[in-house]
Write a protein that holds these residues in place. Structure first.
Motif, PDB file in Angstrom:
ATOM      1  N   LEU A  65      13.577 -19.353  20.144  1.00 44.33           N
ATOM      2  CA  LEU A  65      14.860 -18.663  20.238  1.00 44.33           C
ATOM      3  C   LEU A  65      14.896 -17.697  21.420  1.00 44.33           C
ATOM      4  CD1 LEU A  65      17.639 -17.924  18.942  1.00 44.33           C
ATOM      5  CD2 LEU A  65      16.406 -16.195  17.617  1.00 44.33           C
ATOM      6  N   GLU A  66      13.829 -16.938  21.620  1.00 39.21           N
ATOM      7  CA  GLU A  66      13.782 -15.966  22.709  1.00 39.21           C
ATOM      8  C   GLU A  66      13.963 -16.645  24.065  1.00 39.21           C
ATOM      9  OE1 GLU A  66      10.727 -12.630  24.670  1.00 39.21           O
ATOM     10  OE2 GLU A  66      10.042 -13.976  23.086  1.00 39.21           O
ATOM     11  N   THR A  67      13.313 -17.798  24.253  1.00 39.77           N
ATOM     12  CA  THR A  67      13.407 -18.517  25.514  1.00 39.77           C
ATOM     13  C   THR A  67      14.808 -19.055  25.736  1.00 39.77           C
ATOM     14  OG1 THR A  67      11.078 -19.136  25.382  1.00 39.77           O
ATOM     15  CG2 THR A  67      12.463 -20.440  26.856  1.00 39.77           C
ATOM     16  N   VAL A  68      15.398 -19.649  24.705  1.00 42.00           N
ATOM     17  CA  VAL A  68      16.755 -20.197  24.827  1.00 42.00           C
ATOM     18  C   VAL A  68      17.747 -19.089  25.142  1.00 42.00           C
ATOM     19  CG1 VAL A  68      18.617 -21.400  23.620  1.00 42.00           C
ATOM     20  CG2 VAL A  68      16.247 -22.128  23.297  1.00 42.00           C
ATOM     21  N   SER A  69      17.591 -17.954  24.487  1.00 38.51           N
ATOM     22  CA  SER A  69      18.488 -16.826  24.720  1.00 38.51           C
ATOM     23  C   SER A  69      18.424 -16.369  26.171  1.00 38.51           C
ATOM     24  CB  SER A  69      18.120 -15.672  23.779  1.00 38.51           C
ATOM     25  OG  SER A  69      19.052 -14.625  23.878  1.00 38.51           O
ATOM     26  N   LYS A  70      17.212 -16.315  26.731  1.00 36.36           N
ATOM     27  CA  LYS A  70      17.048 -15.896  28.125  1.00 36.36           C
ATOM     28  C   LYS A  70      17.590 -16.946  29.092  1.00 36.36           C
ATOM     29  CE  LYS A  70      13.117 -12.790  27.439  1.00 36.36           C
ATOM     30  NZ  LYS A  70      11.664 -12.563  27.671  1.00 36.36           N
ATOM     31  N   LEU A  71      17.313 -18.210  28.826  1.00 39.23           N
ATOM     32  CA  LEU A  71      17.806 -19.270  29.698  1.00 39.23           C
ATOM     33  C   LEU A  71      19.330 -19.310  29.725  1.00 39.23           C
ATOM     34  CD1 LEU A  71      15.355 -22.186  28.775  1.00 39.23           C
ATOM     35  CD2 LEU A  71      15.467 -20.959  30.956  1.00 39.23           C
ATOM     36  N   ALA A  72      19.948 -19.055  28.568  1.00 38.51           N
ATOM     37  CA  ALA A  72      21.405 -19.096  28.479  1.00 38.51           C
ATOM     38  C   ALA A  72      22.060 -17.823  29.010  1.00 38.51           C
ATOM     39  CB  ALA A  72      21.829 -19.326  27.024  1.00 38.51           C
ATOM     40  N   GLY A  73      21.271 -16.773  29.209  1.00 38.14           N
ATOM     41  CA  GLY A  73      21.845 -15.519  29.689  1.00 38.14           C
ATOM     42  C   GLY A  73      22.655 -14.801  28.635  1.00 38.14           C
ATOM     43  N   HIS A  74      22.233 -14.946  27.365  1.00 39.63           N
ATOM     44  CA  HIS A  74      22.931 -14.262  26.275  1.00 39.63           C
ATOM     45  C   HIS A  74      22.554 -12.778  26.243  1.00 39.63           C
ATOM     46  CE1 HIS A  74      23.467 -18.254  23.890  1.00 39.63           C
ATOM     47  NE2 HIS A  74      24.473 -18.028  24.708  1.00 39.63           N
ATOM     48  N   ALA A  75      23.429 -11.995  25.647  1.00 37.55           N
ATOM     49  CA  ALA A  75      23.205 -10.553  25.574  1.00 37.55           C
ATOM     50  C   ALA A  75      21.990 -10.217  24.715  1.00 37.55           C
ATOM     51  CB  ALA A  75      24.444  -9.850  25.028  1.00 37.55           C
ATOM     52  N   LYS A  91      26.810 -13.179  33.383  1.00 35.51           N
ATOM     53  CA  LYS A  91      27.605 -12.345  32.478  1.00 35.51           C
ATOM     54  C   LYS A  91      26.811 -11.099  32.110  1.00 35.51           C
ATOM     55  CE  LYS A  91      30.607 -12.795  28.458  1.00 35.51           C
ATOM     56  NZ  LYS A  91      31.061 -13.695  27.383  1.00 35.51           N
ATOM     57  N   GLY A  92      27.457  -9.928  32.221  1.00 40.02           N
ATOM     58  CA  GLY A  92      26.748  -8.680  31.978  1.00 40.02           C
ATOM     59  C   GLY A  92      25.903  -8.254  33.153  1.00 40.02           C
ATOM     60  N   ASP A  93      26.145  -8.897  34.334  1.00 38.41           N
ATOM     61  CA  ASP A  93      25.412  -8.573  35.565  1.00 38.41           C
ATOM     62  C   ASP A  93      23.907  -8.767  35.407  1.00 38.41           C
ATOM     63  OD1 ASP A  93      27.042  -8.161  37.667  1.00 38.41           O
ATOM     64  OD2 ASP A  93      27.224  -6.003  37.433  1.00 38.41           O
ATOM     65  N   LYS A  94      23.495  -9.771  34.636  1.00 41.75           N
ATOM     66  CA  LYS A  94      22.069 -10.019  34.427  1.00 41.75           C
ATOM     67  C   LYS A  94      21.611 -11.174  35.312  1.00 41.75           C
ATOM     68  CE  LYS A  94      21.934  -8.447  29.603  1.00 41.75           C
ATOM     69  NZ  LYS A  94      21.669  -8.841  28.208  1.00 41.75           N
ATOM     70  N   ASP A  95      20.616 -10.905  36.155  1.00 43.29           N
ATOM     71  CA  ASP A  95      20.007 -11.957  36.958  1.00 43.29           C
ATOM     72  C   ASP A  95      19.017 -12.738  36.086  1.00 43.29           C
ATOM     73  OD1 ASP A  95      21.394 -10.864  39.063  1.00 43.29           O
ATOM     74  OD2 ASP A  95      19.665  -9.843  39.932  1.00 43.29           O
ATOM     75  N   ARG A  96      18.895 -14.038  36.362  1.00 47.36           N
ATOM     76  CA  ARG A  96      17.913 -14.839  35.619  1.00 47.36           C
ATOM     77  C   ARG A  96      17.612 -16.116  36.396  1.00 47.36           C
ATOM     78  NH1 ARG A  96      22.784 -16.588  33.377  1.00 47.36           N
ATOM     79  NH2 ARG A  96      22.866 -18.739  32.623  1.00 47.36           N
ATOM     80  N   PHE A  97      16.579 -16.807  35.981  1.00 47.01           N
ATOM     81  CA  PHE A  97      16.251 -18.126  36.505  1.00 47.01           C
ATOM     82  C   PHE A  97      16.538 -19.167  35.420  1.00 47.01           C
ATOM     83  CE2 PHE A  97      13.700 -15.600  39.425  1.00 47.01           C
ATOM     84  CZ  PHE A  97      13.867 -16.281  40.629  1.00 47.01           C
ATOM     85  N   VAL A  98      17.008 -20.338  35.860  1.00 47.62           N
ATOM     86  CA  VAL A  98      17.120 -21.492  34.973  1.00 47.62           C
ATOM     87  C   VAL A  98      16.358 -22.641  35.630  1.00 47.62           C
ATOM     88  CG1 VAL A  98      19.329 -20.798  33.977  1.00 47.62           C
ATOM     89  CG2 VAL A  98      19.309 -22.228  36.025  1.00 47.62           C
ATOM     90  N   PHE A  99      16.013 -23.641  34.825  1.00 46.97           N
ATOM     91  CA  PHE A  99      15.159 -24.720  35.312  1.00 46.97           C
ATOM     92  C   PHE A  99      15.831 -26.068  35.081  1.00 46.97           C
ATOM     93  CE2 PHE A  99      12.779 -21.125  33.651  1.00 46.97           C
ATOM     94  CZ  PHE A  99      12.148 -20.693  34.809  1.00 46.97           C
TER      95      PHE A  99
END
Length: 319
Positions: free
Chosen positions: A283-293, A190-198
């Motif tokens: 919080l910062e880690t959870v936000s990144k893992l979830a792909g939040h804005a 969402k928001g065209d953001k690439d990320r990794f999840v584990f």
């Protein structure tokens, strides 16, 4: 010097072309066009973009707020109303910078000078899946069953470990999964953001078994990770599961397990709630893992859940 203003119908077509050129997702462009076409139909016939006033927008939004959805028999949800407003906002922001549309100030206004304000979302607690029910659901699927059993087991375990959005899960390719590192690459979330999840070793084992059986039974490798079945007999389709397909399979599995239907998005909420409130992941880690804005979004959605947990802890421990 501003160009001549366009008819709104023509402006909507041009706006959509610009959004496609910006590589906005096709579904988002289609939604914008659908909402804007409804707005155009609400206006006097053949109106120029330059002639649209804030009163037109206000009356249109009021009409939408008063609408009854034929699907639910209830008024349109706050989120649907906000989607209409966002489509209008995107359109008029574009029109202000478009020579063809007239470069004229839009009817919504900006910042503190908003002439028509966005609808407010009612504050609701995120609907979180019951962890015990999810465990029961996972345990109800045979670990040595058909390829469909192995697929559904891998899906549910991956959901539990990552909190992926359903659309992100269905878009996964085999190449996006690294079983050794226990990670998945999410391209253009969402928001065209690439990320990794584990994910855990348990989930890696479930994925490994599913992919092994898929290769043994059906031979050639397939780009999509989670393939769909063509019929009730489990014949493989050479294409990915759809969002609707995932929702239906979970509903079907819940019914077979004798538990209430679990909404896939509620598993995402369970992941975030558990990570923040039970496991104390930052919080910062959870936000990144979830792909939040933003972290602010994560905190805003899940802070009320933390409050409920705090009260529960207080009631159980305070003497």
């Amino acid at each position: 010097m501003p160009g001549d203003a366009m008819k709104i119908e023509d402006a909507i077509i041009l706006f959509a072309e610009f959004k496609r050129a910006e590589r906005l997702k096709a579904r988002s462009v289609d939604d914008y066009v659908r909402y804007l076409d409804e707005f155009a139909a609400f206006l006097p016939a053949g109106v120029d973009v330059a002639a649209i006033k804030s009163s037109h927008v206000a009356r249109f939004m009021a009409a939408q707020a008063a609408r009854i959805s034929p699907a639910t028999g209830e008024p349109l949800s706050d989120r649907t109303l906000l989607a209409y407003y966002r489509a209008l906002s995107a359109f008029f922001n574009w029109a202000e910078t478009s020579d063809e549309a007239g470069n004229l100030p839009g009817p919504l206004g900006h910042g503190h000078n908003k002439k028509v304000k966005p609808p407010k979302l009612s504050k609701r607690l995120a609907r979180v899946a019951d962890a015990a029910d999810l465990t029961r659901l996972i345990d109800s699927i045979p670990a040595a069953g058909t390829w469909l059993d192995l697929r559904d087991l891998a899906i549910l375990k991956l959901f539990r470990d990552t909190g992926l959005r359903v659309g992100e899960l269905t878009a996964l390719r085999v190449a996006d999964i690294d079983l050794g590192e226990r990670e998945a690459f999410i391209a253009g979330g969402k928001g065209d953001k690439d990320r990794f999840v584990f994910f855990t070793e348990e989930t890696a084992a479930a994925l490994r078994k599913y992919l092994f059986v898929l290769h043994i039974q059906f031979g050639e490798s397939r780009p999509c990770l989670f393939c769909s079945a063509a019929n009730q007999h489990g014949e493989l389709r050479a294409r990915s599961l759809t969002v609707s397909g995932v929702t239906q399979l979970i509903k079907r599995r819940c019914k077979a397990a004798g538990i209430a239907a679990i909404n896939p998005h509620s598993i995402r909420h369970l992941f975030c709630d558990k990570a923040l409130n039970d496991d104390n992941i930052p919080l910062e880690t959870v936000s990144k893992l979830a792909g939040h804005a933003s972290q602010e979004f994560t905190e805003r959605v899940y802070a009320p859940l933390k409050k409920h947990k705090m009260k529960s802890d207080y009631d159980s421990k305070w003497k």
